[in-house]
Design an enzyme around this catalytic site. Structure first.
Site, mmCIF file in Angstrom:
data_model
loop_
_atom_site.group_PDB
_atom_site.id
_atom_site.type_symbol
_atom_site.label_atom_id
_atom_site.label_comp_id
_atom_site.label_asym_id
_atom_site.label_seq_id
_atom_site.Cartn_x
_atom_site.Cartn_y
_atom_site.Cartn_z
ATOM 1 N N GLN A 1 4.175 -5.281 85.991
ATOM 2 C CA GLN A 1 4.378 -4.949 87.414
ATOM 3 C C GLN A 1 5.097 -6.068 88.169
ATOM 4 O O GLN A 1 5.301 -5.957 89.393
ATOM 5 C CB GLN A 1 3.030 -4.648 88.095
ATOM 6 C CG GLN A 1 2.296 -3.450 87.512
ATOM 7 C CD GLN A 1 2.952 -2.108 87.820
ATOM 8 O OE1 GLN A 1 3.849 -2.006 88.662
ATOM 9 N NE2 GLN A 1 2.518 -1.060 87.137
ATOM 10 N N THR B 1 2.356 -1.154 76.261
ATOM 11 C CA THR B 1 1.073 -1.030 75.553
ATOM 12 C C THR B 1 1.220 -1.510 74.111
ATOM 13 O O THR B 1 0.375 -2.253 73.599
ATOM 14 C CB THR B 1 0.598 0.439 75.595
ATOM 15 O OG1 THR B 1 0.414 0.810 76.960
ATOM 16 C CG2 THR B 1 -0.708 0.622 74.840
ATOM 17 N N CYS C 1 -4.356 7.934 84.465
ATOM 18 C CA CYS C 1 -5.404 8.075 83.461
ATOM 19 C C CYS C 1 -4.919 9.039 82.388
ATOM 20 O O CYS C 1 -4.343 10.074 82.693
ATOM 21 C CB CYS C 1 -6.657 8.614 84.131
ATOM 22 S SG CYS C 1 -7.946 9.003 82.977
ATOM 23 N N THR D 1 12.722 1.986 63.015
ATOM 24 C CA THR D 1 14.129 2.068 63.431
ATOM 25 C C THR D 1 14.241 1.882 64.935
ATOM 26 O O THR D 1 13.524 2.522 65.707
ATOM 27 C CB THR D 1 14.714 3.441 63.011
ATOM 28 O OG1 THR D 1 14.535 3.576 61.606
ATOM 29 C CG2 THR D 1 16.184 3.557 63.367
ATOM 30 N N SER E 1 7.710 -3.494 80.358
ATOM 31 C CA SER E 1 7.916 -2.068 80.119
ATOM 32 C C SER E 1 9.227 -1.599 80.752
ATOM 33 O O SER E 1 9.587 -2.070 81.834
ATOM 34 C CB SER E 1 6.742 -1.315 80.745
ATOM 35 O OG SER E 1 6.893 0.065 80.548
HETATM 36 N N1 PLP Z 1 0.346 -3.228 81.919
HETATM 37 C C1 PLP Z 1 0.427 -2.905 83.211
HETATM 38 C C2 PLP Z 1 0.086 -3.923 84.242
HETATM 39 C C3 PLP Z 1 0.818 -1.618 83.591
HETATM 40 O O1 PLP Z 1 0.896 -1.293 84.881
HETATM 41 C C4 PLP Z 1 1.131 -0.680 82.570
HETATM 42 C C5 PLP Z 1 1.474 0.712 82.926
HETATM 43 O O2 PLP Z 1 0.927 1.283 83.847
HETATM 44 C C6 PLP Z 1 1.063 -1.081 81.236
HETATM 45 C C7 PLP Z 1 0.657 -2.361 80.940
HETATM 46 C C8 PLP Z 1 1.422 -0.144 80.119
HETATM 47 O O3 PLP Z 1 2.811 0.077 80.093
HETATM 48 P P1 PLP Z 1 3.472 1.218 79.185
HETATM 49 O O4 PLP Z 1 3.368 2.482 79.954
HETATM 50 O O5 PLP Z 1 4.894 0.770 78.969
HETATM 51 O O6 PLP Z 1 2.720 1.257 77.909
#
Ligand code: PLP
Length: 378
Positions: free
Chosen positions: A176, A76, A325, A233, A195
């Site tokens: 994903q 994110t 959610c 950091t 991620s």
């Molecule tokens: N993008 C996709 C396609 C995701 O499936 C997710 C998490 O569900 C994210 C972004 C966000 O990832 P993070 O939890 O590392 O912020």
């Protein structure tokens, strides 16, 4: 795989259990490397060495230059850094193209920037969430997922070549896809986001890839870490854990994905035999790790999705109706709306997502439990 409590977890796209060796690595680094990587003393230099070694390993595994790899706190944050960084670089002329079938980290950030003058266009998508990119014209940033997190649909990699002819910058949300499908063609994008916790690494670490020749204004200020591209950091232990998780995921990707493909096919065929009224929303050619269903009952009515998820939960099986959610409430999936489903259909959606050691007997157990839970609504 049933976890230690005997529960069957089928929601691995939301997050998954950390690999044991990764956990041990994080523990070791936490105990042994105490210094701040920006400090010039011995402890600081050891932390710095580990981070730069991790960066080189990640770059090598993905076929990138170490200078293109930026460690973040999550995908994110990475997505926000790309979109907001592009905005600050190009405002007042910023233009975005994306789709409403993207993760909220993308759609909500673009809408937020729209409030501050960015122009944005939601590309039309087909029933699988695949966008129509004909209307795209540069200069602009196009942000798309490599693998849709709710449907499993894979973005045709040829789109990247087509988009490049349009003189646009490309951002790929590869969350994903990493460790699950071949990401090589997508790594030619200008920017990518990944991620840690989707590949059996730790939560709290992500990646932003900025390919050479591209620029962004930093989202975070206040330090010169990550070559001035992400202040704060560095999380030394999490970065080391992420690096090991990536190494392991890529090493095992081919055999594990083959196994998951057979589990996915088995589930499709069991559903076809036992509950033929259910509609599968995921394309056969999609990622085998995700299967999205609409729960039609034999008489054509739609099942109450929330009741089914709670019924399965009582039977020891965890599934979801889409992406996790933040409020924990039951909201129909925005992705299902984006592909043209009605509110009632979206309320009857179910997402099954597999973990690395899922077995054929797991999906057998799931289908039997689903039959029992659904038959209460027949
Ligand atoms: N993008 C996709 C396609 C995701 O499936 C997710 C998490 O569900 C994210 C972004 C966000 O990832 P993070 O939890 O590392 O912020």
């Amino acid at each position: 795989m049933q976890n230690k409590t005997g529960r069957l977890f089928l929601d691995h796209a939301s997050t998954t259990w950390m690999d044991e060796e990764v956990r041990a690595e994080i523990d070791k680094v936490t105990r042994q490397i105490g210094g701040n990587p920006s400090s010039i003393h011995e402890e600081g230099r050891r932390a710095r060495f580990l981070i730069e070694e991790s960066r080189e390993t990640v770059a090598g595994l993905l076929g990138l230059r170490p200078s293109e790899v930026v460690f973040t706190g999550s995908a994110t944050e990475s997505i926000n850094s790309v979109l907001q960084g592009y905005y600050w670089l190009t405002t007042p002329l910023t233009t975005f193209y994306s789709t409403l079938a993207e993760h909220h980290a993308t759609t909500e950030t673009i809408e937020f920037l729209g409030d501050y003058g960015a122009r944005f266009y939601w590309l039309p998508v087909d029933q699988w969430g695949t966008p129509d990119i004909d209307s795209v014209t540069g200069p602009a940033l196009v942000s798309l997922m490599a693998v849709n997190n709710e449907l499993g649909t894979i973005l045709p990699s040829g789109f990247l070549q087509e988009l490049k002819k349009k003189q646009v910058k490309i951002h790929i949300d590869g969350v994903q896809g990493l460790g699950k499908i071949d990401m090589t063609p997508y790594l030619s994008a200008d920017f990518l986001s990944f991620s840690g916790h989707k590949i059996r690494g730790p939560r709290g670490v992500g990646l932003m890839i900025i390919r050479q020749g591209n620029e962004l204004k930093p989202l975070l200020h206040g330090g010169s870490q990550e070559r001035n591209r992400r202040s704060g950091t560095e999380a030394t232990a999490l970065i080391a854990g992420f690096t090991l998780a990536l190494k392991k995921a890529l090493k095992d990707q081919a055999p594990v994905s083959d196994q998951i493909r057979s589990v996915n096919h088995h589930l499709r065929s069991l559903l076809h035999d036992r509950l033929p009224s259910i509609r599968v929303n995921s394309p056969e050619t999609g990622s085998p790790w995700i299967l999205n269903l609409t729960l039609f009952l034999p008489d054509g009515r739609l099942a109450d999705g929330e009741a089914v998820i709670m019924g399965l939960d009582s039977a020891g099986i965890s599934v979801s109706n889409g992406s996790a959610c933040s409020s924990g409430s039951f909201e129909p999936s925005h992705v299902l709306f984006a592909i043209g489903q009605s509110t009632e259909e979206a309320r009857s959606g179910l997402r099954i997502s597999f973990g690395h050691d899922q077995s054929l007997s797991d999906v057998q157990r799931f289908v039997e439990a689903l039959y029992t839970v659904l038959s209460r609504q027949f």
